[in-house]
Scaffold this active site. Structure first.
Site, PDB file in Angstrom:
ATOM      1  N   CYS A 112       0.776  -1.302  -0.006  1.00 16.64           N
ATOM      2  CA  CYS A 112      -0.088  -0.066   0.108  1.00 16.64           C
ATOM      3  C   CYS A 112       0.887   1.242  -0.023  1.00 16.64           C
ATOM      4  O   CYS A 112       0.360   2.288  -0.290  1.00 16.64           O
ATOM      5  CB  CYS A 112      -0.966  -0.069   1.267  1.00 16.64           C
ATOM      6  SG  CYS A 112      -2.120  -1.383   1.283  1.00 16.64           S
ATOM      7  N   HIS A 259      -2.933   7.182   3.373  1.00 19.40           N
ATOM      8  CA  HIS A 259      -3.458   5.930   2.917  1.00 19.40           C
ATOM      9  C   HIS A 259      -4.609   5.743   3.592  1.00 19.40           C
ATOM     10  O   HIS A 259      -4.809   5.913   4.779  1.00 19.40           O
ATOM     11  CB  HIS A 259      -2.300   4.979   3.234  1.00 19.40           C
ATOM     12  CG  HIS A 259      -2.992   3.554   2.942  1.00 19.40           C
ATOM     13  ND1 HIS A 259      -3.564   2.941   1.689  1.00 19.40           N
ATOM     14  CD2 HIS A 259      -3.015   2.299   3.626  1.00 19.40           C
ATOM     15  CE1 HIS A 259      -3.894   2.024   1.852  1.00 19.40           C
ATOM     16  NE2 HIS A 259      -3.479   1.500   2.933  1.00 19.40           N
ATOM     17  N   ASN A 289     -10.382   0.797   0.976  1.00 16.42           N
ATOM     18  CA  ASN A 289      -8.978   0.503   0.901  1.00 16.42           C
ATOM     19  C   ASN A 289      -8.524   0.091  -0.452  1.00 16.42           C
ATOM     20  O   ASN A 289      -8.745  -1.272  -0.641  1.00 16.42           O
ATOM     21  CB  ASN A 289      -8.356  -0.018   2.124  1.00 16.42           C
ATOM     22  CG  ASN A 289      -6.937  -0.350   2.011  1.00 16.42           C
ATOM     23  OD1 ASN A 289      -6.184   0.103   1.187  1.00 16.42           O
ATOM     24  ND2 ASN A 289      -6.340  -0.938   3.247  1.00 16.42           N
TER      25      ASN A 289
END
Ligand code: UT7
Length: 332
Positions: A112, A259, A289
């Site tokens: 990520c 994030h 996400n």
């Protein structure tokens, strides 16, 4: 010091919306649990578009918004931990769809954190005059790796792609800091699976472990609590390090794009950073996400809304499997 100039942004948002209520029909969960624990209300899932095709559409939009054509691109850097192929890499697949031959094509994988890694790499190439115009992107179809019987992870993730076209930004500030804690690999991983077809592999090979991976372990495995704790400290720590190196404080920053893993993680991290919540952008409420695609998709949304202004100081900060983390502060 030379930084970057973002000339254009783009994103691809998949066709299928999965609401919290839909999850409550096949796992033991509720809209109330998901909303209060994560902030996520819905996520977008690619029902049939492969990862590289999502990336190509985001990339094409970024190139058009930059007022360029694919042939103007000298290098494509793609962050992905969910590629459709081992090889060719996703950047080559995207280059082919765009018709951007013969530019260089590079994939990076820091899970990520990947878009921040890709942007750092692009900035270094630009500063060293290796390339003039770089398409930096992230494309993730994480829902391929999700076990939809695991209520602790399946409610978090969505798919999507985001892209920016960058050139060197003369005398523009750019600071970054990244790191990893490889000893925390078991907190978040997804193993490669091989067929049992090689007579030369020994019983005690690490490969055996991968070949004999039980069906369930071929999906994403996560210790949510461990990742949560790591994320808050790692994101706040990376930003504090940049501030110490650059002499900036978060009062000097106009916009923070973290994030998009969990609203509670973001709130805890920004409290630790001591940054005003009004400067922080989120889209996880509607996108979930999307791994390394979160940050460039947020940038594309902000750009579309006319919220990115020249001279603005932007902080990107993230974490992911590895476990990795990274942050950058740059002038738009
Ligand atoms: O890009 C990075 C990817 N990963 C992450 O960012 C993960 C970071 N971690 C998190 O976001 C949170 O840890 C989660 C959202 C995954 C979980 O939230 P939590 O507050 O840490 O819950 P927990 O794991 O401590 O579980 C609490 C309870 C458990 O039940 P018991 O043992 O107390 O009876 C879980 O089984 O909540 C249960 N639970 C659920 N209940 C309803 C776990 N998932 C669900 C669910 N619906 N979807």
């Amino acid at each position: 010091m030379d930084g970057i100039t973002i000339l254009g942004t783009g994103e691809y948002v998949p066709d299928t919306t999965a609401t919290n209520e839909m999850f409550a029909k096949f796992i033991d969960t509720s809209d109330e649990w998901i909303t209060t624990r994560t902030g996520i209300k819905e996520r977008k899932i690619s029902s049939s578009t492969p990862n590289f095709m999502m990336g190509a559409q985001a990339g094409r939009q970024a190139v058009e918004n930059a007022g360029l054509t694919p042939k103007d691109i000298d290098c494509i850097i793609v962050s992905t931990c969910t590629p459709d192929f081992f090889y060719p890499n996703t950047a080559c697949l995207i280059q082919n769809v765009l018709g951007a031959q013969p530019c260089a094509c590079i994939d990076v994988n820091t899970a990520c954190t990947g878009f921040i890694t890709a942007l750092d790499l692009a900035r270094s190439y630009l500063a060293m005059n290796v390339y003039k115009t770089i398409l930096v992107m992230a494309s993730e179809r994480l829902t391929n790796q999700i076990d939809y019987e695991d209520r602790g992870s399946c409610i978090l993730f969505g798919d999507g792609a985001g892209a920016v076209v960058v050139q060197k930004g003369e005398n523009k500030l750019y600071y970054s800091h990244s790191g990893a804690e490889g000893d925390m690999l078991e907190s978040l991983y997804c193993k490669v699976y091989y067929d049992k077809n090689n007579p030369f592999h020994k019983e005690d090979d690490f490969l055996k472990d991968k070949i004999d991976t039980p069906q369930k372990e071929r999906y994403l495995q996560m210790d949510g609590r461990a990742v949560y704790k790591f994320a808050v400290d790692a994101m706040a720590g990376a930003v504090a390090k940049i501030c110490a190196d650059s002499g900036f404080s978060l009062d000097d920053i106009d916009l923070v794009v973290p994030h998009q893993a969990n609203l509670r993680i973001i709130q805890a991290a920004i409290k630790k950073m001591n940054v005003d919540e009004s400067k922080v952008y989120t889209n996880l409420e509607t996108h979930g996400n999307t791994s390394s695609s979160c940050i460039p998709m947020c940038l594309a949304e902000l750009d579309k809304a006319g919220r990115l202004k020249r001279g603005m100081r932007i902080c990107l900060v993230g974490f992911g499997g590895g476990l990795t983390y990274g942050a950058t502060i740059f002038e738009y």
